[in-house]
Design an enzyme around this catalytic site. Structure first.
Site, PDB file in Angstrom:
ATOM      1  CB  SER A   1      16.261 -19.159 -42.984  1.00 37.14           C
ATOM      2  OG  SER A   1      15.853 -20.601 -43.231  1.00 37.14           O
TER       3      SER A   1
ATOM      4  CE  LYS B   1      18.045 -22.509 -45.301  1.00 41.36           C
ATOM      5  NZ  LYS B   1      16.754 -22.605 -44.861  1.00 41.36           N
TER       6      LYS B   1
ATOM      7  CB  SER C   1      12.999 -21.555 -43.865  1.00 41.75           C
ATOM      8  OG  SER C   1      13.413 -20.874 -42.509  1.00 41.75           O
TER       9      SER C   1
END
Ligand SMILES: Nc1ncnc2c1ncn2[C@@H]1O[C@H](COP(=O)(O)OP(=O)(O)OP(=O)(O)O)[C@@H](O)[C@H]1O
Ligand SMILES: C[C@@](O)(CCO)CC(=O)[O-]
Length: 842
Positions: free
Chosen positions: A111, A34, A135
């Site tokens: 996320s 990420k 997330s």
């Protein structure tokens, strides 16, 4: 962005040079990270271009990334994330929304959106994300993969942009439970140890009631697998909401008055999530408030509001939030011990559609955060596990273990996962014909999600053409009863309806080349009526209609109805069956719109009496559309429902959409102006359905009510308003809990009263009938309440059969009704909606 499902910000190859003498644990595996982890020499983007623009490149790599690199894994890029990690949705307006391979029209979840998608689309073996409020767990559950949130503080978050330190964790995704475990052991620096059998598995009913899909779809798979592996005795049920309320005294500061009895929320868990969000806002503000206020970044919808709300927040209750954390961890440690497991749904339901309005998402978010806050606030570890699909959308369950029991939990998933997968198959086979449970559908899904791009789709089309030649597609859709609100629902009042276990069946097959057949054939088997048209003839008659697009339902214009009527009139339908003409017209419109001008054979049979209020027309349209759409790219239930509604319009005139919606989705629903709410029935309802056998036409009856409304607008508005209140009360009663016979009887009494009131109002609308009145009088003699169901004017009447009613009374009522020439049946209500299956003809 479209290549690689839009999962990556940037692709590159990163490997650690190693001369380690031992076998590397992750050798040969690829992964992605990420864009919140520092990688030496790269700017960490935090999901937002203004962030990237105002920050310089990192000068070292985050230890978590280094750990997996050093064990031989190859990093192939950085993944797209939600801006500033402040969303669980996965939509990024700057870098594009990574495409969810499991459900392309749904959000991927955030996320850590790109990390989840990269794994789900098989672009990497595993990936790293972060999880503050959900997330990792949310995108894992939306993309149908495994996602792990470790105990708080056990994996280093150094070199990771902080969101809210009290909750921030580094998590990871994988498709394979063994890889999930292996990556975990590296990150957690744990040795490989033998799995330990769980001491107990708690399945809290109140949490599963938050699910928008039938909760047994999730719990059955879990329970059966646990029974098989460890024995059923370790399974315990509980009420988690009550346990939290009783054991976390400080939580009272976050309990909102009046929320205690909210039907769809567990109040104490909502309070937990309020505490989490408050502390999260406070820490986010400390971390990024200054940057946000100075740079005023361009942020997407929903995220911007949340970021600014945090930046402007005051520091109230912060100490109390910390106490809640401590108390909850102690309470859960007592509940689970070292080797106990808590199972809860990961989220309350399937991924929302792309670009859903932030306000519409709010209910989902409230439910989601109350489940996510359990691990968030306690700091316990949690794994989200895929359990196949329901209605073509991914379903997941989560398991939580004590803080620090990460290794135990990872081993358990690995032990359990194979059994769970087998159990999913069994459950799906047992549930029979359901849309998404079919071999061909799963093959289509696989081909679409294997990342092979255009080659795959070419193969897929060619394959499908061959399949089509050898296939018979069969579909069945149920009829319905309306418990309250018919007719008023056409005028925007609420109605409550349920599916019944009587079905219309459609069989669709296409001729092979060798058959040399160029006709479209329709056979209504029950009446032994056959229709057939050379496809060239249909094409010539409908040449002005324009091309078909099966993915966008459209209405049949009055001109096209006339053109279709000429095709219908070419067959002399016997006078006794003339009402079938409308059904044939609907068939021609739906067939040509979805399949174009291809020869085929369609056979229809039904268990439903026609034109009697049990939605035979909807069952026809829904089953037909499901069969017609089954082999197309667009095979969603929603699309089936929309096309069926277009067919209904041809038969019905001005339908409200309630009939096709119930027939498509099944269950019990509340319906108003096209909006449906699923009801969770808390009482078994048994209905006697009496068919008066007086045929009538729904279209004419709906029109007659409209005319009466036109003549007496004010009086009729009051009637519709009263019906609206009745329906809402019926829905509340059905859903309210009843723990014993007395409570059930009380609820039944109220329902009976409301049914009588509704019947009175249907009389006001002018849709009762002498035959209906006869049924009412007969059942009243036995103190049973009845109302017409459907359009009225004859048709069917419902009689509530209370739970404690003796069988002898039921027999007597039925005998008396049958003596009047009526047909009686006792219906199971609230079952599944449309289902489909494929048979090979060769
Ligand atoms: N199995 C079937 N075979 C042929 N035509 C059918 C079938 N089922 C429904 N139809 C068509 O639908 C018409 C019946 O629709 P109508 O809306 O009048 O009644 P209903 O749907 O049974 O009741 P309601 O709409 O009140 O619940 C029939 O006249 C016929 O045109
Ligand atoms: C009479 C009506 O309310 C129900 C028919 O089953 C019509 C409709 O809602 O479309």
């Amino acid at each position: 962005m479209e290549s690689d499902n839009g999962a990556f910000m940037e692709k590159f190859i990163l490997e650690a040079s190693s001369s380690s003498p031992h076998e590397l644990a992750l050798k040969g595996l690829t992964f992605a990270v990420k864009d919140i982890f520092d990688l030496d020499g790269y700017v960490t983007g935090f999901g937002n271009p203004d962030w990237a623009r105002t920050h310089s490149a990192a000068t070292s790599t985050a230890p978590a990334v280094l750990a997996v690199l050093r064990e031989g894994a190859t990093c192939i890029g950085k993944t797209v994330m939600d801006e500033m990690a402040y969303s669980i949705n996965g939509e990024n307006k700057h870098y594009g929304t990574p495409k969810n391979p499991c459900a392309p029209d749904r959000v991927p979840g955030g996320s850590s959106s790109g990390s989840a998608v990269a794994v789900a689309a098989m672009l990497v073996d595993f990936s790293l994300g972060t999880d503050t409020g959900g997330s990792v767990r949310v995108p894992a559950s939306f993309c149908g993969i495994l996602g792990f949130r470790p105990s708080h503080g056990v994996v280093s978050t150094t070199g990771v942009i902080p969101m809210a330190q009290s909750f921030d964790t580094v998590g990871w995704f994988a498709r394979d439970a063994e890889i999930l475990n292996r990556v975990g052991r590296v990150l957690l620096q744990l040795p490989i140890v033998e799995p330990v059998k769980p001491s107990h598995i708690i399945i809290p009913e109140d949490c599963f009631q938050l699910l928008s899909i039938p909760s047994d779809r999730v719990t059955t798979v879990l329970v059966k697998s646990v029974e098989k592996l460890f024995g059923g005795h370790i399974i315990k049920s509980a009420n988690l909401g009550d346990y939290v309320k009783d054991n976390v005294p400080t939580l009272k500061h976050f309990m909102v008055k009046g929320h205690e009895n909210q039907e769809y929320n567990v109040a104490s868990l909502v309070a937990l999530s309020s505490a989490l969000r408050q502390l999260q806002r406070h820490e986010f503000k400390n971390n990024h408030g200054e940057w946000v206020s100075t740079v005023k970044p361009d942020l997407g919808p929903g995220i911007s509001e949340r970021v600014w709300e945090a930046v402007r927040s005051t520091d109230e209750n912060i100490d109390v939030c910390t106490s809640v954390k401590t108390e909850l961890r102690a309470a859960f440690t007592a509940l689970l011990g070292d080797f106990g497991i808590l199972a809860i749904p990961t989220t309350p339901g399937p991924p929302p559609k792309l670009q859903t309005e932030p306000t519409t998402l709010e209910t989902f978010r409230v439910g989601a955060f109350s489940l996510l806050a359990v691990a968030g606030v306690s700091g316990f570890c949690q794994v989200s596990i895929p359990l196949g699909t329901y209605d073509n959308l991914p379903v997941e369950v989560s398991m939580l273990a004590k803080h620090g029991s990460d290794g135990f939990l990872l081993n358990l998933v690995e032990t359990l996962y194979e059994t769970l997968k087998k159990q999913i198959e069994i459950t799906q086979e047992q549930s029979g014909l359901e849309l998404n449970k079919l071999p061909l559908f799963s093959r289509i899904m696989e081909l679409q999600s294997d990342g092979l791009g255009s080659e795959a789709s070419k193969m897929f089309n060619w394959e499908r053409e061959r399949e089509r030649e050898r296939m018979e597609v069969r579909a069945r859709a149920p009829g319905k009863i309306i418990l309250a609100g018919e007719h008023a629902v056409v005028h925007r009042s609420t109605a409550v309806a349920a599916s019944i276990d009587l079905y219309t069946y459609v069989s669709l097959s296409f001729p092979t080349h060798s058959d040399n057949d160029d006709k479209l054939k329709l056979h209504f088997k029950d009446m032994d009526l056959e229709f057939s048209w050379p496809v060239g003839r249909i094409k010539a008659a409908l040449s002005k209609v324009g091309s078909n697009d099966s993915s966008s339902p459209k209405s049949c214009s009055p001109e096209t109805i006339k053109l279709i009527a000429t095709l219908v009139e070419e067959h002399n339908i016997p006078e006794a069956n003339i009402t079938l003409a409308a059904g044939v017209s609907a068939f021609l419109w739906l067939y040509t719109s979805i399949q174009g001008y291809k020869p085929a054979k369609v056979v229809i049979t039904s268990e439903l009496p026609l034109s009697s209020g049990l939605a035979s027309s909807s069952a026809l349209c829904v089953s037909l559309c499901a069969a017609l759409l089954a082999l197309s790219d667009s095979n969603e239930l929603d699309l089936v429902n929309k096309w069926a509604f277009e067919g209904e319009k041809i038969i019905h005139g001005k339908p409200s959409g309630i009939d096709n919606t119930v027939s498509t989705y099944g269950n019990m629903i509340k319906f108003r102006s096209g909006e449906l709410t699923r009801l969770r029935s808390n009482m078994p309802l048994k209905m006697l359905i009496t068919n008066t056998k007086i045929g009538r036409n729904t279209k004419a009856l709906v029109a007659s009510v409209s005319e009466r409304t036109f003549r007496h607008p004010i009086a009729m508005a009051s009637v519709f308003k009263a019906v609206d209140s009745i329906s809402n009360e019926v829905a509340t009663i059905i859903q309210s809990p009843a723990h014993d016979d007395i409570a059930i009887t009380e609820k039944e009494d109220k329902l009976e009263e409301l049914m009588e009131m509704n019947q009175g109002l249907l009389q006001c609308m002018g849709v009762s009938h002498a035959s209906i009145e006869t049924v009412l009088r007969t059942t009243l003699k036995f103190k049973l309440a009845s109302k017409l169901t459907g359009a009225g004017g004859g048709g069917c009447v419902l009689t509530l059969l209370p739970t404690l009613l003796s069988g002898t009374v039921v027999d007597k009522v039925i005998a008396e009704l049958e003596a009047c020439g009526f047909q009686c049946l006792i219906a199971g209500i609230g079952g599944k909606g449309v289902q489909i299956c494929f048979d090979s003809l060769s």
